[in-house]
Enzyme design. Structure first.
Site, mmCIF file in Angstrom:
data_model
loop_
_atom_site.group_PDB
_atom_site.id
_atom_site.type_symbol
_atom_site.label_atom_id
_atom_site.label_comp_id
_atom_site.label_asym_id
_atom_site.label_seq_id
_atom_site.Cartn_x
_atom_site.Cartn_y
_atom_site.Cartn_z
ATOM 1 N N HIS A 22 2.982 -6.790 4.792
ATOM 2 C CA HIS A 22 1.619 -6.326 5.051
ATOM 3 C C HIS A 22 1.218 -6.610 6.496
ATOM 4 O O HIS A 22 1.858 -7.402 7.190
ATOM 5 C CB HIS A 22 0.615 -7.048 4.127
ATOM 6 C CG HIS A 22 0.658 -6.606 2.703
ATOM 7 N ND1 HIS A 22 -0.277 -5.765 2.149
ATOM 8 C CD2 HIS A 22 1.561 -6.879 1.710
ATOM 9 C CE1 HIS A 22 0.019 -5.549 0.880
ATOM 10 N NE2 HIS A 22 1.144 -6.214 0.596
ATOM 11 N N HIS A 70 0.829 -1.208 0.000
ATOM 12 C CA HIS A 70 0.000 0.000 0.000
ATOM 13 C C HIS A 70 0.869 1.266 0.000
ATOM 14 O O HIS A 70 2.075 1.189 -0.241
ATOM 15 C CB HIS A 70 -0.993 -0.005 1.169
ATOM 16 C CG HIS A 70 -1.667 -1.338 1.349
ATOM 17 N ND1 HIS A 70 -2.617 -1.816 0.480
ATOM 18 C CD2 HIS A 70 -1.472 -2.321 2.282
ATOM 19 C CE1 HIS A 70 -3.009 -3.032 0.875
ATOM 20 N NE2 HIS A 70 -2.321 -3.366 1.975
ATOM 21 N N GLU A 88 1.645 -11.424 5.981
ATOM 22 C CA GLU A 88 0.732 -10.663 6.835
ATOM 23 C C GLU A 88 1.309 -10.812 8.240
ATOM 24 O O GLU A 88 1.200 -11.870 8.864
ATOM 25 C CB GLU A 88 -0.688 -11.238 6.766
ATOM 26 C CG GLU A 88 -1.293 -11.294 5.361
ATOM 27 C CD GLU A 88 -1.830 -9.954 4.881
ATOM 28 O OE1 GLU A 88 -1.589 -8.923 5.548
ATOM 29 O OE2 GLU A 88 -2.487 -9.932 3.823
ATOM 30 N N GLU A 121 -2.019 0.523 8.236
ATOM 31 C CA GLU A 121 -1.200 -0.569 7.729
ATOM 32 C C GLU A 121 -0.053 -0.051 6.869
ATOM 33 O O GLU A 121 1.064 -0.556 6.948
ATOM 34 C CB GLU A 121 -2.056 -1.553 6.912
ATOM 35 C CG GLU A 121 -1.262 -2.783 6.509
ATOM 36 C CD GLU A 121 -1.863 -3.524 5.316
ATOM 37 O OE1 GLU A 121 -3.054 -3.324 5.038
ATOM 38 O OE2 GLU A 121 -1.124 -4.283 4.672
HETATM 39 ZN ZN ZN Z 1 -2.092 -5.205 3.030
#
Ligand code: ZN
Length: 762
Positions: free
Chosen positions: A645, A553, A726, A590
């Site tokens: 992430h 992102h 993640e 995030e």
């Molecule tokens: Zn993400």
């Protein structure tokens, strides 16, 4: 030694300021009562635990306990002289050695054969020179201090013990232990104690600021004033624990201090008490004192070269020559700061290592002092002087001289376009160059300017300057390893081996070649320098490896739906260019988490020698799209790639999940070749991440912390081994607290680095 000798409280102070003896004045009748009261106080202070005089321990202990190594020959210190022009000082030893500390070195009698020890010293105006006086009345002038005569070769009856100069440096007095005063040059005689029977010998003298008077002080603290010097009190008649050894006058001449051999300080007139070593156990006795230029402080020097600062006197170094007592363990030389230089000690064959904080760690060489606590800017370099001594240089161009290294000037007050990064000294040590990162060269002392790269486009940051010992010129070394000579021979390109940026360099003895050292311990040889090995393999397990890091992102994505919602081909299917990501319940985003962990990971991997490629280098932009992120790793031919992430899973779920690619073949992609290596990378990352963070494998997705997917363009389009992690479920309260913790993020980055390193080294 008792604590009572030094003073600190007001009441003790008042009792020290007793009207003492002056020439022709008999002791006061109240003396006996005063002495009795003094004894009572001394006894009280000595018996009460903790009643050490106030201020006695301030500002000294760390210096005295610094690691020190006795040199081959030990010559006691005999005097300390303030350089009023710099705030520094000179330490003088009985053998005629002069050690300058932020004061210019003008020469010394070190190495000369002196019939009698050096016992006193005085400075010429402006710090331009100084005189040394020996016990037999010889006067040795240095720098702008010129000889106005001496008692050398003449019968003086008793040894010379003190010296003072006139304000213009046009003359000086010598004081003998008998009370005789010998004036020279424009110094006039205002009287002496010659021919008078003294209870105790004279040990020192001080002159008034206008040069029209002076004081003599005896070992019992008796003070004798002459000319326009006024009597402000003395300790004469008091029973002292230790004898008085010296005195210093205040700048306006309206007061003075006496100092005893245990470091007790007695103040009179407008001289203020700033502390003493009277309550401390000293390795060696105090032998002298000097006031600071403004009179708001003073320094004491012990015969072992230790310097004790009080008031506004700041520490610039010492010649602590004696080992510390067994009761005071020598701290192991450890440093929390990176080392920035090493200088050879040509007198002992040892060396001193300098860290960025200005601390100097001697190895087989004496501790001559450092700039720790003195320099505000980071110390960036050092150079050694012939004999014994060295300079340190800070990023702001401040220069600190120690031992026999003379101060020739600095950039400390100048505005610099770029920070100073290194220094080199001339062969004779009478000058040095500083070099700034922009290639600017600054010459001091007898160092000549031969040119610079200041303002030369394309040279890149400069990291070092190396003196050519043969031609007197120098080379500038760029971070790229490029070497440019100035009145120094052009050298062929280096033979490689640097791997990363150059940080330091040195020349061969004949000046025909250089060795360059890289930040990762690599060594590159050029010219007639021979490559003999490096630290590269030990320090750089990932040297030559390329790692692509993709912080998921971006900070601007949420406000740019028109860009990030655009469809891209993710490898046989359509997906958005990018997304905005999730955040914790308290609002920690995030994208910020991903970027922070990525920066930490990049730093670790670079420190291990890897070349790191990032898909984004800020957290304020938009994108790039996931297909571009994959292409960045592919185009870099990364040996491993990782997307970082934080997940937005169900609030009840927690843990991390490493996602490896499933084989996907499309009209624009084929990732089958990287599926196997990516799976191995996933296992290594899973194991190391769990070990480093303690985070459990996710309980809501994947299996044993690993998942395999074919619906992520970033993995489908990769041609290099790649996984996506993640790190935690940001919707879960426990995981949210973890990701909001900087120490947890550091552990996460370390885990990722460990996993990638394990993969790349297998
Ligand atoms: Zn993400």
């Amino acid at each position: 030694m008792t604590a009572g000798h030094g003073r600190g409280t007001g009441s003790v102070s008042a009792r020290h300021r007793r009207p003492g003896r002056r020439p022709g004045a008999p002791p006061l009748s109240t003396l006996a009562a005063l002495v009795a009261a003094m004894f009572a106080l001394v006894a009280l202070v000595a018996l009460v635990p903790g009643a050490v005089p106030v201020g006695a321990t301030s500002n000294w202990a760390p210096r005295s306990l610094a690691p020190r190594t006795p040199p081959a020959t030990y010559q006691p210190a005999s005097a300390i002289v303030t350089d009023a022009s710099t705030g520094g000082y000179w330490l003088v030893t009985t053998s005629g050695g002069v050690f300058s500390f932020d004061a210019a070195f003008h020469g010394s009698a070190s190495g000369d054969t002196l019939a009698q020890p050096v016992v006193a010293s005085a400075a010429a105006p402006g710090g331009g020179g100084y005189w040394l006086a020996t016990a037999d009345g010889a006067v040795l002038p240095y720098g702008s201090a010129t000889s106005h005569g001496s008692m050398s070769g003449q019968a003086i009856g008793a040894p010379v013990v003190g010296m003072a100069a006139t304000p213009d440096g046009g003359g000086y007095w010598l004081a003998g232990a008998s009370g005789a005063v010998f004036p020279f040059g424009d110094a006039s005689s205002f009287g002496s104690m010659a021919g008078t029977r003294l209870n105790r010998p004279i040990v020192g003298m001080a002159a008034t600021p206008d040069g029209k008077g002076y004081w003599l002080v005896a070992s019992d603290g008796g003070v004798f004033a002459f000319g326009d010097a006024h009597f402000y009190g003395s300790t004469g008649g008091l029973v002292l624990n230790e004898p008085v050894v010296g005195m210093a006058a205040t700048p306006d001449g309206k007061g003075y201090w006496l100092v005893a051999s245990d470091g007790g300080v007695f103040d009179f007139g407008d001289a203020h008490f700033y502390g003493s070593t009277g309550g401390l156990v000293l390795n060696k006795p105090v032998v002298g004192m000097a006031a600071t230029a403004d009179g708001l402080g003073y320094r004491l020097v012990a015969s072992d070269g230790g310097v004790f600062d009080f008031g506004d006197a700041t520490y610039h170094g010492s010649i602590s020559l004696q080992p510390v007592p067994a009761a005071s363990p020598v701290p192991a030389p450890t440093s929390a700061r990176p080392a920035v230089a090493v200088v050879p000690d040509r007198a002992t064959g040892g060396y001193q290592v300098v860290d960025a904080g200005g601390q100097v760690y001697p190895f087989g060489a004496p501790a001559l002092g450092g700039a720790a606590g003195v320099s505000v800017a980071a110390v960036v370099g050092a150079a050694s002087a012939p004999g014994q001594g060295y300079w340190l240089v800070a990023a702001d161009g401040g220069v600190f001289s120690f031992g026999g290294a003379a101060f020739h000037g600095s950039l400390g007050a100048a505005h610099l376009n770029a920070p100073v990064v290194g220094m080199a000294a001339t062969v004779d040590g009478q000058g040095y160059w500083l070099v700034a990162a922009d290639g600017g060269v600054f010459a001091f002392g007898d160092a000549a300017f031969h040119g610079s790269l200041g303002g030369v486009a394309g040279s890149g940051p400069i990291v070092a300057i190396v003196a050519d010992q043969v031609t007197g010129g120098y080379w500038l070394v760029a971070a790229s390893g490029a070497v440019t000579g100035f009145d120094a021979p052009a050298l062929p390109p280096s033979g490689g081996g640097l791997t990363g940026s150059a940080v330091a360099a040195t020349s061969t003895a004949d000046g025909g070649g250089l060795w360059l050292v890289g930040a990762l311990g690599g060594v590159s040889a050029t010219g007639d320098a021979t490559w003999l090995g490096s630290l590269h393999a030990q320090l750089s397990p990932l040297a030559g490896k390329v790692v692509a890091i993709d912080p998921g992102h971006d900070g601007g994505n949420g406000a740019a739906p028109g860009i990030i919602d655009q469809p891209i081909d993710g490898g046989g299917f359509t997906e958005p260019c990018d997304t905005a990501g999730t955040q914790t319940p308290s609002g920690y985003t995030e994208h910020a988490f991903n970027f922070d962990v990525a920066m930490r990971l990049a730093a670790i991997l670079r420190s291990e020698g890897a070349t790191v490629v990032l898909t984004r280098t800020t957290d304020t932009g938009v994108g790039p799209c996931v297909n571009v992120r994959a292409a960045i790793g592919n185009n870099a031919h990364a040996d491993a790639a990782i997307s970082i992430h934080g997940d937005g899973g169900p609030a009840w779920g927690s843990g991390f999940d490493v996602i490896e690619p499933l084989p996907v073949v499309s009209s624009i992609s084929n990732n089958t070749a990287i599926v196997g290596p990516s799976s191995a990378l996933a296992v290594d990352v899973r194991n190391a991440f769990q070990a480093s963070t303690g985070e459990p494998p996710a309980d809501y997705v994947g299996r044993n912390g690993i998942d395999a997917r074919g619906d992520l363009g970033g993995l489908n389009l990769s041609t290099v081994p790649k996984v996506l992690i993640e790190c935690a479920n940001m919707q879960n309260a426990v995981d949210a607290a973890n990701v909001e913790s900087a120490s947890w993020r550091q552990a996460a980055a370390q885990g990722l680095a460990d996993g990638i390193t394990a993969f790349l080294r297998s």
